[in-house]
Design an enzyme around this catalytic site. Structure first.
Site, PDB file in Angstrom:
ATOM      1  N   ASP A  64       0.818  -1.208   0.000  1.00 20.58           N
ATOM      2  CA  ASP A  64       0.000   0.000   0.000  1.00 20.58           C
ATOM      3  C   ASP A  64       0.851   1.258   0.000  1.00 20.58           C
ATOM      4  OD1 ASP A  64      -2.338  -1.441   0.047  1.00 20.58           O
ATOM      5  OD2 ASP A  64      -2.609  -1.307   2.216  1.00 20.58           O
ATOM      6  N   TYR A 128       7.276 -10.152   6.391  1.00 21.96           N
ATOM      7  CA  TYR A 128       7.088  -8.726   6.646  1.00 21.96           C
ATOM      8  C   TYR A 128       7.696  -8.356   7.989  1.00 21.96           C
ATOM      9  CZ  TYR A 128       3.861  -7.956   2.744  1.00 21.96           C
ATOM     10  OH  TYR A 128       3.309  -7.849   1.491  1.00 21.96           O
TER      11      TYR A 128
END
EC number: 5.4.99.12
Length: 300
Positions: A64, A128
């Protein structure tokens, strides 16, 4: 026979990294003069390769706006003119870097891969990293070099033991609907979380000795794939545990509720603390330099 048919197509896997602060995510934005994605710059650089057919990047992992990547990946096809041999992976990576027009993007490494290789579908693991900072009572107390690279919490400390206990409830194969934001294209919300860890950071080199009130923390999550904003929502819940707003056992209740609109799981951790750390492909070695890079340039 046309020039495209007479030339040889070569497919490459490319690892690249970026600071996401100035981008509207990694995916290309078409037809907009204001919003732009990392992919726009990569494909603009690839035009200079003089491929017979325009080069398109198929991104492994979409991120994003504001999210960073220590190492993302994509595949691309390059068709040189008839009689010209395919670029070597090293030359391809050097050429892309030479023509990139944004300083916050860098190509790490390239590999030649089979023509049917797919950067998104072939990935076997994605990791992540989410960075937290505690002890930052005002925004101006955070080093300018750390802004937009971590979630600065006003709290002076976190109950890390409770966060680690809570994270154990997330491990394994579950329906992660409770941690999925609306807008996900996924047909199934079942995922297998292989690793969820909470650990102290050794310390940012960008923080002065007199700022020792600041403490940094790393959260890491590994899975083959994640749902839309799953990592940021799991992080927000674990932070709530660390701050004492939730008990570790409540994380299991939230997970089993499969309800993304529950009172405790609607919060999403800020994008700027999140880094895509690595994408791996079975026996294909990931970019060695990517594994050694971190927000501070050292292995974690």
């Amino acid at each position: 026979m046309g020039p495209a048919a007479a030339s040889v197509r070569a497919r490459y896997l490319v690892y690249f990294q970026y600071l996401g602060t100035e981008f509207n995510g990694v995916a290309a934005i078409r037809g907009s003069q204001r919003a732009i994605g990392v992919q726009n710059y990569l494909e603009e650089a690839a035009k200079r390769l003089n491929s017979v057919v325009p080069v398109k990047f198929t991104i492994s992992s979409r991120t994003d706006a504001g999210v960073h990547a220590l190492s993302n990946a994509a595949h691309l096809d390059v068709q040189r003119r008839s009689g010209q041999p395919p670029f070597s992976p090293e030359v391809l990576a050097e050429a892309l870097n030479a023509h990139l027009r944004h300083p916050a993007i860098r190509v790490l490494q390239a590999f030649r891969v089979p023509a049917d290789f797919h950067a998104r579908h072939a990935a076997t693991s994605r990791t992540y990293l989410y960075r937290l900072a505690t002890g930052c009572h005002r925004p101006d107390q955070l080093s300018v070099f750390e802004r937009n690279r971590c979630w600065a919490l006003r709290a002076g400390s976190l109950d890390v033991d409770a966060m680690q206990e809570a994270a154990q409830h997330l491990l394994g194969t579950h329906d992660f609907s409770a941690f999925q934001s609306a807008g996900s294209p996924a047909t199934s919300s079942v995922r297998t979380l292989r690793r969820a860890s909470v650990s102290p950071d050794l310390g940012s080199p960008f923080v002065l000795p007199q700022e020792n009130r600041l403490q940094f923390w790393n959260l890491e999550f590994e899975s083959q794939s994640f749902l839309y904003r799953q990592v940021r929502r799991m992080t927000a819940v674990l932070v709530a545990v660390g701050l004492g707003a939730l008990m570790p056992a409540q994380v299991k209740v939230i997970l089993e509720s499969r309800d993304p609109l529950g009172r405790h799981q609607t919060r999403v951790a800020p994008a700027h603390g999140l880094f895509l750390k690595s994408v791996q492909y079975g026996s294909l070695a990931p970019a060695s330099c990517a594994l050694q890079d971190s927000p501070h340039g050292r292995h974690r």
